[in-house]
Design a protein around this motif. Structure first.
Motif, PDB file in Angstrom:
ATOM      1  N   GLN A   1       0.826  -1.212   0.000  1.00  0.00           N
ATOM      2  CA  GLN A   1       0.000   0.000   0.000  1.00  0.00           C
ATOM      3  C   GLN A   1       0.858   1.259   0.000  1.00  0.00           C
ATOM      4  OE1 GLN A   1      -0.589   2.449   2.334  1.00  0.00           O
ATOM      5  NE2 GLN A   1      -0.136   1.628   4.362  1.00  0.00           N
TER       6      GLN A   1
ATOM      7  N   GLU B   1      -5.030  -2.354   5.900  1.00  0.00           N
ATOM      8  CA  GLU B   1      -4.010  -2.160   4.869  1.00  0.00           C
ATOM      9  C   GLU B   1      -4.575  -2.434   3.476  1.00  0.00           C
ATOM     10  OE1 GLU B   1      -1.140  -0.825   5.588  1.00  0.00           O
ATOM     11  OE2 GLU B   1      -1.632  -0.855   7.727  1.00  0.00           O
TER      12      GLU B   1
ATOM     13  N   PRO C   1      -3.959   0.347  -7.965  1.00  0.00           N
ATOM     14  CA  PRO C   1      -3.805  -0.644  -6.893  1.00  0.00           C
ATOM     15  C   PRO C   1      -3.268  -1.988  -7.364  1.00  0.00           C
ATOM     16  CG  PRO C   1      -6.132  -0.191  -7.346  1.00  0.00           C
ATOM     17  CD  PRO C   1      -5.342   0.842  -8.077  1.00  0.00           C
TER      18      PRO C   1
ATOM     19  N   LYS D   1      -6.596   0.592   2.422  1.00  0.00           N
ATOM     20  CA  LYS D   1      -5.717   1.671   1.952  1.00  0.00           C
ATOM     21  C   LYS D   1      -5.193   1.374   0.550  1.00  0.00           C
ATOM     22  CE  LYS D   1      -4.074   2.812   6.614  1.00  0.00           C
ATOM     23  NZ  LYS D   1      -2.903   2.748   7.526  1.00  0.00           N
ATOM     24  N   LEU D   2      -4.787   0.136   0.325  1.00  0.00           N
ATOM     25  CA  LEU D   2      -4.259  -0.244  -0.983  1.00  0.00           C
ATOM     26  C   LEU D   2      -5.296  -0.025  -2.080  1.00  0.00           C
ATOM     27  CD1 LEU D   2      -2.315  -1.601  -2.959  1.00  0.00           C
ATOM     28  CD2 LEU D   2      -3.030  -3.815  -2.063  1.00  0.00           C
TER      29      LEU D   2
END
Length: 429
Positions: free
Chosen positions: A146, A181, A192, A184-185
């Protein structure tokens, strides 16, 4: 924060800004949070000083650290961490990457950079500070992706090798560590897929997201025959940043390997793959600790992603689609299918068929006539013939149809000046 800093210094402490705050400032980015390292002051005294200025919360990490919220503020503004080492350099050596192992002395302005993080910032590299960086904290196996996606950095070869040799440690991570996480990624970066490919190359994907790794196979004769590659392109191509849309795009073909059928004279088939994919996605999201409502929405999108988007759909068929998917989800389904179309190598279908059907549904929801046509364009054949100096004939119809497809995809283009400009470009092609 100046009053807090002054009080810490009066008590004999030193305050350093460090980690992501220093990194983001060097990259001209707005810091997501501000981290301070406090030396020469014990944790109890630091907590006492912070408590006199606002609310203090122990972050619950192995290392003592205090999240601080000023009195009257709605959110926490900073984290203060008491130094543990004999020197600031020793504390910075516990960081994950060199770009996060820099500090600035707030009193003198001196930058402390014992691992040459500035060079890696310039080269846009994620480089591990030590060989035990992932053993010390396995969550870094997840966080690496991320950070790389969010900052648009590459993982250097040595760090990638460390990830590969430490990948098995991902089995020890709990859902409440992994899920934030992944969110967020999926939501904080433009591409992404890059993060998932880092996990793929280092073996983390097969441990963390095995159903996704199981799709790393080539089936049939599609433009992108590898199912995982197809889903990653769909993920990057969806125009939405909503978490449920991006998750659905990422997982929409999980059911293909389990439903693949090859025919001698016909194109391969994947009968039932949306249903199986929704089931597999639900199990995966449950294991990752995703909220139940979110998982339900993602399954709904996957289950319905193979809807008929033909130009000649009847009004009743369009209404059945809308009733089945729901007005609150129909836009997200189109965004997801758009990414799927792009990943299948069919951009004209994404802009044409999908755009046409989406416009029909939007008009239906607004109570307007639900079948847009070329007649709705802000230009007509006569306008084109005059502007382009062309004779009546098939070319006029071709340009009008092309303009119509563009407007279906982007209704803001339906202005005479914009359409005539586009028409000139189309006429030259």
């Amino acid at each position: 924060m100046k009053h807090i800093r002054n009080q810490i210094e009066e008590a004999g402490g030193r305050v350093f800004r460090f980690g992501g705050a220093v990194r983001d400032a060097a990259l001209d980015r707005e810091p997501r949070n501000i981290d301070f390292l406090v030396a020469d002051l014990d944790a109890e005294k630091l907590e006492e000083i912070l408590g006199s200025h606002g609310t203090v919360r122990d972050t619950g990490l192995d290392v003592p650290a205090f999240a601080f919220r000023r009195k009257g503020a709605a959110e926490e503004q900073a984290t203060f961490t008491p130094a543990r080492g004999a020197s600031i350099e020793e504390d910075l050596g516990r960081s994950d990457f060199t770009i996060n192992a820099m500090a600035v002395d707030l009193k003198t302005g001196e930058r402390i950079d014992p691992f040459d993080g500035a060079s890696d910032l310039h080269g846009r590299w994620l480089r591990a500070v030590t060989d035990t960086v992932f053993e010390d904290s396995p969550i870094r196996l997840i966080r690496t992706s991320q950070i790389a996606v969010r900052l648009k950095f590459q993982v250097d070869r040595g760090t990638a090798d460390l990830m590969y040799s430490s990948a098995k440690l991902a089995r020890n991570l709990e859902p409440d560590e992994i899920w934030p996480e992944i969110v967020k990624l999926l939501t904080l970066g433009e591409r992404p897929s890059f993060g998932f490919n880092i996990w793929r190359a280092t073996g983390v994907l097969g441990i963390l997201l095995k159903p996704l790794a199981d799709c790393d196979v080539s089936l049939g004769k599609k433009r992108i025959p590898n199912v995982l590659d197809h889903m990653l392109v769909a993920l990057d191509s969806t125009p939405s940043t909503k978490l449920r849309v991006r998750l659905a795009a990422l997982l929409h073909d999980l059911g293909k390997p389990g439903t693949y059928q090859e025919a001698e004279d016909e194109e391969e088939s994947f009968i039932g793959h949306p249903g199986l994919g929704a089931k597999l996605a639900g199990k995966l999201l449950k294991r990752l600790g995703a909220p139940k409502d979110l998982a339900k929405d993602v399954k709904h999108l996957i289950r319905n992603h193979m809807f008929n988007d033909a130009f000649d759909l009847s009004d009743s068929a369009v209404r059945r689609l809308l009733d089945r998917v729901g007005p609150d989800m129909i836009g997200d389904l189109f965004d997801m299918r758009f990414g799927d179309r792009i990943a299948s190598g069919k951009p004209r279908l994404a802009m044409g068929k999908l755009g046409s059907l989406r416009t029909r549904i939007e008009r239906m929801l607004a109570g307007e006539p639900d079948k847009p046509s070329v007649k709705d364009l802000a230009v007509n054949g006569k306008d084109l013939m005059e502007a382009l100096d062309i004779e009546p004939g098939p070319e006029v119809g071709r340009i009008l149809r092309e303009l119509f497809e563009r407007v279906l995809f982007d209704p803001d283009l339906n202005k005479k000046s914009k359409l005539l400009k586009l028409a000139r470009e189309i006429n030259k092609s």
